[in-house]
Design a protein around this motif. Sequence first.
Motif, PDB file in Angstrom:
ATOM      1  N   LEU A 261      38.431  58.517  30.191  1.00  0.00           N
ATOM      2  CA  LEU A 261      39.885  58.430  29.720  1.00  0.00           C
ATOM      3  C   LEU A 261      40.084  59.824  28.919  1.00  0.00           C
ATOM      4  O   LEU A 261      41.369  60.297  28.771  1.00  0.00           O
ATOM      5  N   VAL A 262      39.296  60.182  28.101  1.00  0.00           N
ATOM      6  CA  VAL A 262      39.428  61.676  27.179  1.00  0.00           C
ATOM      7  C   VAL A 262      39.720  62.554  28.012  1.00  0.00           C
ATOM      8  O   VAL A 262      40.514  63.300  28.084  1.00  0.00           O
ATOM      9  N   PHE A 263      38.895  62.743  29.244  1.00  0.00           N
ATOM     10  CA  PHE A 263      38.834  63.746  30.261  1.00  0.00           C
ATOM     11  C   PHE A 263      40.246  63.871  30.843  1.00  0.00           C
ATOM     12  O   PHE A 263      40.924  64.875  31.035  1.00  0.00           O
ATOM     13  N   SER A 264      40.830  62.518  31.131  1.00  0.00           N
ATOM     14  CA  SER A 264      41.966  62.563  31.815  1.00  0.00           C
ATOM     15  C   SER A 264      43.111  62.811  31.247  1.00  0.00           C
ATOM     16  O   SER A 264      44.183  63.481  31.575  1.00  0.00           O
ATOM     17  N   PHE A 265      43.227  62.267  29.965  1.00  0.00           N
ATOM     18  CA  PHE A 265      44.416  62.492  28.958  1.00  0.00           C
ATOM     19  C   PHE A 265      44.283  64.216  28.854  1.00  0.00           C
ATOM     20  O   PHE A 265      45.557  64.697  28.801  1.00  0.00           O
ATOM     21  N   ALA A 266      43.275  64.813  28.729  1.00  0.00           N
ATOM     22  CA  ALA A 266      43.157  66.398  28.551  1.00  0.00           C
ATOM     23  C   ALA A 266      43.778  66.879  29.882  1.00  0.00           C
ATOM     24  O   ALA A 266      44.490  68.014  29.815  1.00  0.00           O
ATOM     25  N   PHE A 267      43.079  66.596  31.211  1.00  0.00           N
ATOM     26  CA  PHE A 267      43.543  66.969  32.499  1.00  0.00           C
ATOM     27  C   PHE A 267      44.854  66.994  32.516  1.00  0.00           C
ATOM     28  O   PHE A 267      45.478  67.655  33.425  1.00  0.00           O
ATOM     29  N   SER A 268      45.540  65.699  32.030  1.00  0.00           N
ATOM     30  CA  SER A 268      47.046  65.501  32.498  1.00  0.00           C
ATOM     31  C   SER A 268      47.913  66.560  31.948  1.00  0.00           C
ATOM     32  O   SER A 268      49.269  66.821  32.522  1.00  0.00           O
ATOM     33  N   TRP A 269      47.541  67.396  30.914  1.00  0.00           N
ATOM     34  CA  TRP A 269      48.247  68.512  30.294  1.00  0.00           C
ATOM     35  C   TRP A 269      48.535  69.427  31.415  1.00  0.00           C
ATOM     36  O   TRP A 269      49.746  70.050  31.463  1.00  0.00           O
TER      37      TRP A 269
ATOM     38  N   GLY B  26      28.487  67.312  27.111  1.00  0.00           N
ATOM     39  CA  GLY B  26      29.086  68.377  26.233  1.00  0.00           C
ATOM     40  C   GLY B  26      30.045  69.005  27.364  1.00  0.00           C
ATOM     41  O   GLY B  26      30.972  69.595  26.694  1.00  0.00           O
ATOM     42  N   TRP B  27      29.565  69.519  28.526  1.00  0.00           N
ATOM     43  CA  TRP B  27      30.486  70.093  29.409  1.00  0.00           C
ATOM     44  C   TRP B  27      31.745  69.423  29.476  1.00  0.00           C
ATOM     45  O   TRP B  27      32.966  70.022  29.510  1.00  0.00           O
ATOM     46  N   SER B  28      31.950  68.284  29.541  1.00  0.00           N
ATOM     47  CA  SER B  28      33.095  67.225  30.009  1.00  0.00           C
ATOM     48  C   SER B  28      33.915  67.393  28.699  1.00  0.00           C
ATOM     49  O   SER B  28      35.259  67.658  28.942  1.00  0.00           O
ATOM     50  N   LEU B  29      33.458  67.423  27.724  1.00  0.00           N
ATOM     51  CA  LEU B  29      34.277  67.428  26.325  1.00  0.00           C
ATOM     52  C   LEU B  29      34.645  68.658  25.929  1.00  0.00           C
ATOM     53  O   LEU B  29      35.794  69.102  25.649  1.00  0.00           O
ATOM     54  N   GLY B  30      33.945  69.777  26.617  1.00  0.00           N
ATOM     55  CA  GLY B  30      34.069  71.238  26.437  1.00  0.00           C
ATOM     56  C   GLY B  30      35.578  71.488  27.133  1.00  0.00           C
ATOM     57  O   GLY B  30      36.423  72.306  26.906  1.00  0.00           O
ATOM     58  N   TRP B  31      35.450  70.923  28.613  1.00  0.00           N
ATOM     59  CA  TRP B  31      36.404  71.263  29.373  1.00  0.00           C
ATOM     60  C   TRP B  31      37.905  70.419  29.089  1.00  0.00           C
ATOM     61  O   TRP B  31      38.862  70.946  29.174  1.00  0.00           O
ATOM     62  N   SER B  32      37.650  69.240  28.408  1.00  0.00           N
ATOM     63  CA  SER B  32      38.803  68.448  27.768  1.00  0.00           C
ATOM     64  C   SER B  32      39.494  69.308  26.708  1.00  0.00           C
ATOM     65  O   SER B  32      40.489  69.377  26.700  1.00  0.00           O
ATOM     66  N   ALA B  33      38.670  69.894  25.686  1.00  0.00           N
ATOM     67  CA  ALA B  33      39.267  70.782  24.828  1.00  0.00           C
ATOM     68  C   ALA B  33      40.035  71.945  25.331  1.00  0.00           C
ATOM     69  O   ALA B  33      40.943  72.335  24.817  1.00  0.00           O
ATOM     70  N   LEU B  34      39.499  72.499  26.194  1.00  0.00           N
ATOM     71  CA  LEU B  34      39.916  73.928  26.784  1.00  0.00           C
ATOM     72  C   LEU B  34      41.301  73.462  27.675  1.00  0.00           C
ATOM     73  O   LEU B  34      42.281  74.153  27.285  1.00  0.00           O
ATOM     74  N   PHE B  35      41.398  72.266  28.371  1.00  0.00           N
ATOM     75  CA  PHE B  35      42.760  71.905  28.858  1.00  0.00           C
ATOM     76  C   PHE B  35      43.602  71.722  28.002  1.00  0.00           C
ATOM     77  O   PHE B  35      44.894  72.031  27.958  1.00  0.00           O
ATOM     78  N   VAL B  36      43.415  71.050  26.648  1.00  0.00           N
ATOM     79  CA  VAL B  36      44.476  70.698  25.771  1.00  0.00           C
ATOM     80  C   VAL B  36      44.722  71.859  25.045  1.00  0.00           C
ATOM     81  O   VAL B  36      46.081  72.328  24.858  1.00  0.00           O
ATOM     82  N   VAL B  37      44.001  73.031  24.758  1.00  0.00           N
ATOM     83  CA  VAL B  37      44.227  74.119  23.894  1.00  0.00           C
ATOM     84  C   VAL B  37      44.986  74.990  24.880  1.00  0.00           C
ATOM     85  O   VAL B  37      46.206  75.475  24.627  1.00  0.00           O
ATOM     86  N   VAL B  38      44.668  75.124  26.173  1.00  0.00           N
ATOM     87  CA  VAL B  38      45.429  76.224  27.096  1.00  0.00           C
ATOM     88  C   VAL B  38      46.519  75.548  27.688  1.00  0.00           C
ATOM     89  O   VAL B  38      47.854  75.858  27.380  1.00  0.00           O
ATOM     90  N   PHE B  39      46.512  74.471  28.299  1.00  0.00           N
ATOM     91  CA  PHE B  39      47.637  74.064  28.932  1.00  0.00           C
ATOM     92  C   PHE B  39      48.672  73.149  28.145  1.00  0.00           C
ATOM     93  O   PHE B  39      49.868  73.156  28.359  1.00  0.00           O
ATOM     94  N   GLY B  40      48.269  72.589  27.003  1.00  0.00           N
ATOM     95  CA  GLY B  40      48.729  71.954  26.058  1.00  0.00           C
ATOM     96  C   GLY B  40      49.906  73.119  25.421  1.00  0.00           C
ATOM     97  O   GLY B  40      51.188  72.749  25.134  1.00  0.00           O
ATOM     98  N   ALA B  41      49.340  74.176  24.954  1.00  0.00           N
ATOM     99  CA  ALA B  41      50.267  75.361  24.403  1.00  0.00           C
ATOM    100  C   ALA B  41      51.217  75.738  25.625  1.00  0.00           C
ATOM    101  O   ALA B  41      52.229  75.920  25.014  1.00  0.00           O
ATOM    102  N   VAL B  42      50.919  76.071  26.762  1.00  0.00           N
ATOM    103  CA  VAL B  42      51.907  76.451  27.804  1.00  0.00           C
ATOM    104  C   VAL B  42      52.710  75.447  28.001  1.00  0.00           C
ATOM    105  O   VAL B  42      54.009  75.903  28.057  1.00  0.00           O
ATOM    106  N   THR B  43      52.361  74.201  27.889  1.00  0.00           N
ATOM    107  CA  THR B  43      53.487  73.102  28.116  1.00  0.00           C
ATOM    108  C   THR B  43      54.456  73.064  26.985  1.00  0.00           C
ATOM    109  O   THR B  43      55.772  72.858  27.164  1.00  0.00           O
ATOM    110  N   MET B  44      54.114  73.310  25.846  1.00  0.00           N
ATOM    111  CA  MET B  44      54.999  72.905  24.571  1.00  0.00           C
ATOM    112  C   MET B  44      55.970  74.360  24.630  1.00  0.00           C
ATOM    113  O   MET B  44      56.911  74.280  24.034  1.00  0.00           O
ATOM    114  N   ARG B  45      55.424  75.294  24.919  1.00  0.00           N
ATOM    115  CA  ARG B  45      56.215  76.683  25.278  1.00  0.00           C
ATOM    116  C   ARG B  45      57.143  76.511  26.156  1.00  0.00           C
ATOM    117  O   ARG B  45      58.572  76.671  25.894  1.00  0.00           O
TER     118      ARG B  45
END
Length: 280
Positions: free
Chosen positions: A175-183, A256-275
């Motif tokens: 669920l954590v990964f999917s939430f991040a991936f959805s960005w 660790g890799w899964s959580l790291g990818w999740s954080a990366l998706f939120v930071v990168v695609f979350g920022a682009v989405t809000m822009r």
Amino acid sequence: MSTVTDDATFGGPRTEDLAALLLAGERPPRPSALSASLTFGWRAMLKIKHVPEQLFDVTAFPVMMVLMYTYLFGGALAGSVSAYIQYLLPGILTLSVVMITMYTGVSVNTDIAKGVFDRFRTLPIWRPAPMVGYLLGDALRYLIASVVMLTVGLVIGYRPHGGVAGVAAGVLLLLVFSFAFSWIWTMFGLLLRGEKSVMGVSMMVIFPLTFLSNIFVDPRTMPGWLQAFVNNSPVTHLASAVRGLMAGDWPAADIGWSLGWSALFVVVFGAVTMRLYNRK
């Protein structure tokens, strides 16, 4: 006779009280970021209530995937259905939930086409709240899909040695990964012009990413050049982590890799989405 309507009869304040508040310059408190996000999440769930057909992709589709791949490939790949389901179910669970995340982008694009987002931007709320609300509402759909698939898997022979705790940990990580991936899909929903375009581009991205992984088979059976891609895929790390947790292990590297990818998706695609959202 007074001409002022007494709205208290209907559970609301009297008209003269509202007028007094406006004259006094008093405003209701600004909703918090959490409150606004939960409100939009509730809106997403109400849409499911009014259009229950939206649950087709988290009920019938996962059941079809589990049964089809188990009985088609179980004997050929593992010698028996009962042996293959132990490897397949955590992987097919990952595949199904990750694939249905793309419908988030379709929902966003549909609301843009209807002009709903223009109204959201006029509200005095935390700016990302509508997007976060979409993702929170979809998290419920991911949970439903997980429960349905696990139930079917248990019926046809899947036995998670990690018990309830291992299964719960695996689903939570998913669920954590999917939430991040959805960005990623919210970005496409804002960037592309129509829902068909969002669906087409999403399928082009998600099919190679999910099928070129260890969901169905061990990567060691693949050519070396393909192993290099598969072993470093975020979906491979996620499937391995979910599979390990449900089996009673603690695959720290994959978690660790899964959580790291999740954080990366939120930071990168979350920022682009809000822009894009602020400029739309």
